[in-house]
Scaffold this motif. Structure first.
Motif, mmCIF file in Angstrom:
data_model
loop_
_atom_site.group_PDB
_atom_site.id
_atom_site.type_symbol
_atom_site.label_atom_id
_atom_site.label_comp_id
_atom_site.label_asym_id
_atom_site.label_seq_id
_atom_site.Cartn_x
_atom_site.Cartn_y
_atom_site.Cartn_z
ATOM 1 N N LEU A 120 0.801 -1.218 0.000
ATOM 2 C CA LEU A 120 0.000 0.000 0.000
ATOM 3 C C LEU A 120 0.839 1.276 0.000
ATOM 4 C CD1 LEU A 120 -2.684 -1.207 2.546
ATOM 5 C CD2 LEU A 120 -2.749 -1.318 0.050
ATOM 6 N N PHE A 121 2.163 1.124 0.107
ATOM 7 C CA PHE A 121 3.053 2.282 0.099
ATOM 8 C C PHE A 121 2.945 2.992 -1.249
ATOM 9 C CE2 PHE A 121 7.173 4.204 -0.866
ATOM 10 C CZ PHE A 121 7.304 5.041 0.227
ATOM 11 N N CYS A 122 2.795 4.297 -1.225
ATOM 12 C CA CYS A 122 2.624 5.080 -2.454
ATOM 13 C C CYS A 122 3.713 6.138 -2.566
ATOM 14 C CB CYS A 122 1.260 5.777 -2.466
ATOM 15 S SG CYS A 122 -0.126 4.637 -2.378
ATOM 16 N N ARG A 123 4.247 6.273 -3.779
ATOM 17 C CA ARG A 123 5.201 7.337 -4.091
ATOM 18 C C ARG A 123 4.483 8.378 -4.934
ATOM 19 N NH1 ARG A 123 8.290 2.390 -5.182
ATOM 20 N NH2 ARG A 123 7.173 2.486 -7.117
ATOM 21 N N GLY A 124 5.015 9.548 -5.023
ATOM 22 C CA GLY A 124 4.420 10.610 -5.815
ATOM 23 C C GLY A 124 4.331 10.281 -7.296
ATOM 24 N N THR A 125 5.164 9.367 -7.757
ATOM 25 C CA THR A 125 5.176 8.995 -9.173
ATOM 26 C C THR A 125 4.250 7.835 -9.500
ATOM 27 O OG1 THR A 125 7.065 7.541 -8.790
ATOM 28 C CG2 THR A 125 7.566 9.807 -9.470
ATOM 29 N N ASP A 126 3.613 7.246 -8.491
ATOM 30 C CA ASP A 126 2.730 6.108 -8.723
ATOM 31 C C ASP A 126 1.462 6.535 -9.462
ATOM 32 O OD1 ASP A 126 4.461 4.415 -7.428
ATOM 33 O OD2 ASP A 126 3.336 4.384 -5.542
ATOM 34 N N ARG A 127 1.035 5.706 -10.402
ATOM 35 C CA ARG A 127 -0.196 5.978 -11.151
ATOM 36 C C ARG A 127 -1.414 5.922 -10.235
ATOM 37 N NH1 ARG A 127 -2.566 2.579 -16.305
ATOM 38 N NH2 ARG A 127 -4.457 3.797 -16.507
ATOM 39 N N TYR A 128 -1.427 4.937 -9.332
ATOM 40 C CA TYR A 128 -2.534 4.773 -8.392
ATOM 41 C C TYR A 128 -2.016 4.994 -6.978
ATOM 42 C CZ TYR A 128 -4.682 2.416 -12.375
ATOM 43 O OH TYR A 128 -5.185 2.116 -13.607
ATOM 44 N N THR A 129 -2.808 5.662 -6.164
ATOM 45 C CA THR A 129 -2.455 5.863 -4.759
ATOM 46 C C THR A 129 -3.691 5.608 -3.904
ATOM 47 O OG1 THR A 129 -2.981 8.225 -4.866
ATOM 48 C CG2 THR A 129 -0.676 7.591 -5.283
ATOM 49 N N GLY A 130 -3.447 5.408 -2.625
ATOM 50 C CA GLY A 130 -4.547 5.220 -1.681
ATOM 51 C C GLY A 130 -5.434 4.041 -2.030
ATOM 52 N N ARG A 131 -6.732 4.245 -1.884
ATOM 53 C CA ARG A 131 -7.708 3.187 -2.145
ATOM 54 C C ARG A 131 -7.636 2.708 -3.595
ATOM 55 N NH1 ARG A 131 -11.409 0.524 0.319
ATOM 56 N NH2 ARG A 131 -13.223 -0.289 -0.740
ATOM 57 N N GLU A 132 -7.352 3.623 -4.519
ATOM 58 C CA GLU A 132 -7.231 3.232 -5.933
ATOM 59 C C GLU A 132 -6.106 2.233 -6.139
ATOM 60 O OE1 GLU A 132 -6.798 6.909 -8.038
ATOM 61 O OE2 GLU A 132 -8.957 7.067 -8.388
ATOM 62 N N LYS A 133 -5.006 2.376 -5.398
ATOM 63 C CA LYS A 133 -3.904 1.414 -5.528
ATOM 64 C C LYS A 133 -4.357 0.038 -5.044
ATOM 65 C CE LYS A 133 0.899 0.390 -4.688
ATOM 66 N NZ LYS A 133 2.195 0.836 -4.189
ATOM 67 N N TYR A 134 -5.032 0.003 -3.904
ATOM 68 C CA TYR A 134 -5.536 -1.269 -3.382
ATOM 69 C C TYR A 134 -6.495 -1.913 -4.385
ATOM 70 C CZ TYR A 134 -8.236 -4.578 -0.627
ATOM 71 O OH TYR A 134 -8.873 -5.704 -0.186
ATOM 72 N N GLU A 135 -7.448 -1.152 -4.887
ATOM 73 C CA GLU A 135 -8.418 -1.681 -5.853
ATOM 74 C C GLU A 135 -7.732 -2.160 -7.131
ATOM 75 O OE1 GLU A 135 -11.160 1.584 -6.152
ATOM 76 O OE2 GLU A 135 -12.223 0.991 -4.313
ATOM 77 N N HIS A 136 -6.709 -1.450 -7.579
ATOM 78 C CA HIS A 136 -5.959 -1.874 -8.765
ATOM 79 C C HIS A 136 -5.226 -3.198 -8.492
ATOM 80 C CE1 HIS A 136 -3.720 -1.623 -12.479
ATOM 81 N NE2 HIS A 136 -2.584 -1.693 -11.800
ATOM 82 N N LEU A 137 -4.610 -3.314 -7.330
ATOM 83 C CA LEU A 137 -3.948 -4.568 -6.957
ATOM 84 C C LEU A 137 -4.945 -5.727 -6.922
ATOM 85 C CD1 LEU A 137 -1.486 -3.447 -4.167
ATOM 86 C CD2 LEU A 137 -0.885 -4.761 -6.205
ATOM 87 N N VAL A 138 -6.094 -5.502 -6.325
ATOM 88 C CA VAL A 138 -7.124 -6.548 -6.269
ATOM 89 C C VAL A 138 -7.498 -6.969 -7.689
ATOM 90 C CG1 VAL A 138 -9.550 -7.003 -5.686
ATOM 91 C CG2 VAL A 138 -8.029 -5.957 -3.989
ATOM 92 N N ASP A 139 -7.734 -6.012 -8.573
ATOM 93 C CA ASP A 139 -8.099 -6.330 -9.964
ATOM 94 C C ASP A 139 -6.997 -7.117 -10.670
ATOM 95 O OD1 ASP A 139 -10.520 -5.030 -9.652
ATOM 96 O OD2 ASP A 139 -9.843 -3.178 -10.649
#
Length: 170
Positions: A120-139
């Motif tokens: 769940l760690f997010c960098r400023g350059t990540d396309r997805y952050t926060g809940r969107e990153k989690y949802e993208h990982l799940v998908d």
């Protein structure tokens, strides 16, 4: 150590992590430590001496660390019917998480994943952050056949496995 209560065996290991198994089933539960490369805990219950399916649990793989790469290769099933729980901290980058999980999907019958703080760690350059990153990982993980906390709970040898996701607060 192992503690028996109402038909369950519970292992309390490092960091109070627990592996739980129903005592009356032909089940093995193993937990491996990627950092040390050794078996941390093992439970074997084999009343019938037939082929035994193993439920493996790993965590803290930190796949981006070069020294851990050989350890990832060592995580192999004893039997094609074996299951694997990956309990967090695979890596930080989504592409690497999916790559490692695909390796496990190729080896194990069933693979379950629960995120750790590193996923769940997010960098400023990540396309997805926060809940969107989690949802993208799940998908992404569902696409390759991994069971996530958002999926129906699987049943292993009559025992329901609940890969629970609890939020992290920093």
């Amino acid at each position: 150590g192992w503690y028996r209560s109402d038909g369950y065996l519970v292992w309390f290991g490092r960091d109070d992590r627990a592996a739980i198994g129903w005592c009356d089933l032909a089940v093995q539960i193993h937990a491996l430590g990627a950092h040390s490369g050794r078996n941390i805990s093992t439970m074997t219950v084999q009343p019938n001496k037939k082929r035994t399916t193993t439920l493996w649990a790993v965590s803290d793989l930190h796949a981006a660390v070069k020294a851990n790469q050989p350890r990832l290769e060592e995580i192999q099933p004893n039997d094609p019917s074996d299951w694997l729980i990956v309990a967090g901290d695979v890596a930080e980058r989504t592409e690497l998480i999916v790559q490692v999980m695909q390796q496990f999907v190729d080896r194990f019958h069933t693979v379950m994943w629960v995120p750790g703080n590193h996923e769940l760690f997010c960098r400023g350059t990540d396309r997805y952050t926060g809940r969107e990153k989690y949802e993208h990982l799940v998908d992404e993980l569902r696409t390759i056949g991994v069971i996530t906390p958002e999926d129906p709970y699987p049943v292993f040898a009559g025992v329901t496995i609940a890969p629970l996701f609890t939020l992290y607060v920093y």
